[in-house]
Scaffold this motif. Structure first.
Motif, PDB file in Angstrom:
ATOM      1  N   UNK A  45       0.842  -1.183   0.000  1.00 55.90           N
ATOM      2  CA  UNK A  45       0.000   0.000   0.000  1.00 55.90           C
ATOM      3  C   UNK A  45       0.881   1.238   0.000  1.00 55.90           C
ATOM      4  N   UNK A  46       0.444   2.259  -0.750  1.00 51.59           N
ATOM      5  CA  UNK A  46       1.228   3.486  -0.829  1.00 51.59           C
ATOM      6  C   UNK A  46       0.350   4.710  -0.661  1.00 51.59           C
ATOM      7  N   UNK A  47       0.972   5.774  -0.208  1.00 51.01           N
ATOM      8  CA  UNK A  47       0.282   7.047  -0.052  1.00 51.01           C
ATOM      9  C   UNK A  47       0.079   7.674  -1.426  1.00 51.01           C
ATOM     10  N   UNK A  48      -1.129   8.102  -1.704  1.00 51.19           N
ATOM     11  CA  UNK A  48      -1.424   8.781  -2.965  1.00 51.19           C
ATOM     12  C   UNK A  48      -1.517  10.294  -2.742  1.00 51.19           C
ATOM     13  N   UNK A  49      -2.333  10.695  -1.777  1.00 56.26           N
ATOM     14  CA  UNK A  49      -2.503  12.120  -1.482  1.00 56.26           C
ATOM     15  C   UNK A  49      -3.056  12.251  -0.078  1.00 56.26           C
ATOM     16  N   UNK A  50      -2.514  13.177   0.673  1.00 57.69           N
ATOM     17  CA  UNK A  50      -3.005  13.431   2.028  1.00 57.69           C
ATOM     18  C   UNK A  50      -3.174  14.926   2.221  1.00 57.69           C
ATOM     19  N   UNK A  51      -4.091  15.278   3.120  1.00 59.65           N
ATOM     20  CA  UNK A  51      -4.383  16.670   3.415  1.00 59.65           C
ATOM     21  C   UNK A  51      -4.411  16.865   4.912  1.00 59.65           C
ATOM     22  N   UNK A  52      -3.712  17.865   5.385  1.00 59.31           N
ATOM     23  CA  UNK A  52      -3.699  18.195   6.803  1.00 59.31           C
ATOM     24  C   UNK A  52      -5.092  18.641   7.239  1.00 59.31           C
ATOM     25  N   UNK A  57      -2.437  22.194   3.773  1.00 57.57           N
ATOM     26  CA  UNK A  57      -1.250  21.476   3.300  1.00 57.57           C
ATOM     27  C   UNK A  57      -1.646  20.158   2.670  1.00 57.57           C
ATOM     28  N   UNK A  58      -0.967  19.819   1.594  1.00 58.33           N
ATOM     29  CA  UNK A  58      -1.186  18.543   0.929  1.00 58.33           C
ATOM     30  C   UNK A  58       0.158  17.933   0.525  1.00 58.33           C
ATOM     31  N   UNK A  59       0.136  16.628   0.397  1.00 55.16           N
ATOM     32  CA  UNK A  59       1.289  15.888  -0.118  1.00 55.16           C
ATOM     33  C   UNK A  59       0.775  14.893  -1.145  1.00 55.16           C
TER      34      UNK A  59
END
Length: 124
Positions: A45-52, A57-59
């Motif tokens: 499993x991998x991170x696609x997009x995250x939001x604080x 903030x996003x990654x």
């Protein structure tokens, strides 16, 4: 009990678009970091997009930058992932997840609550 329910997955041709939704219940949505993760067959499993939790903030995973956009509607307790210019390598089960605002929002293992996942298949 926090519940997350994803929707919007499906089969799409390469170059097409999909919008995933994640409906949240059972807690204070505005206090959570929110994220999208994916797992392809035979892969981790991998991170696609995250939001604080603040929404400021996003990654993004490098391979989806410029194609995917994460967003949230606090009034609807819902998070979205707009996916454009889809590629066959985007094929995976996509999961939404939530973490309390005190956790590290950019680390997958900090996410406490997970949805059941929605399948995205991109044909070439």
């Amino acid at each position: 009990q926090v519940q997350l329910v994803e929707s919007g997955g499906g089969l799409v041709q390469a170059g097409g678009s999909l919008r995933l939704s994640c409906a949240a219940s059972g807690g204070t949505f505005t206090s959570w970091h929110m994220g999208w993760f994916r797992q392809a067959p035979g892969k981790e499993r991998e991170l696609v997009a995250v939001m604080r939790w603040t929404g400021t903030n996003t990654v993004y995973l490098d391979s989806v930058k410029g194609r995917f956009t994460i967003s949230r509607d606090n009034a609807k307790n819902t998070m979205y992932l707009q996916m454009n210019s889809l590629k066959p390598e985007d094929t995976a089960v996509y999961y939404c997840a939530a973490a309390w605002y005190g956790r590290n929002w950019y680390k997958m293992d900090e996410y406490d609550y997970w949805g059941q996942g929605t399948q995205v298949t991109v044909s070439s």
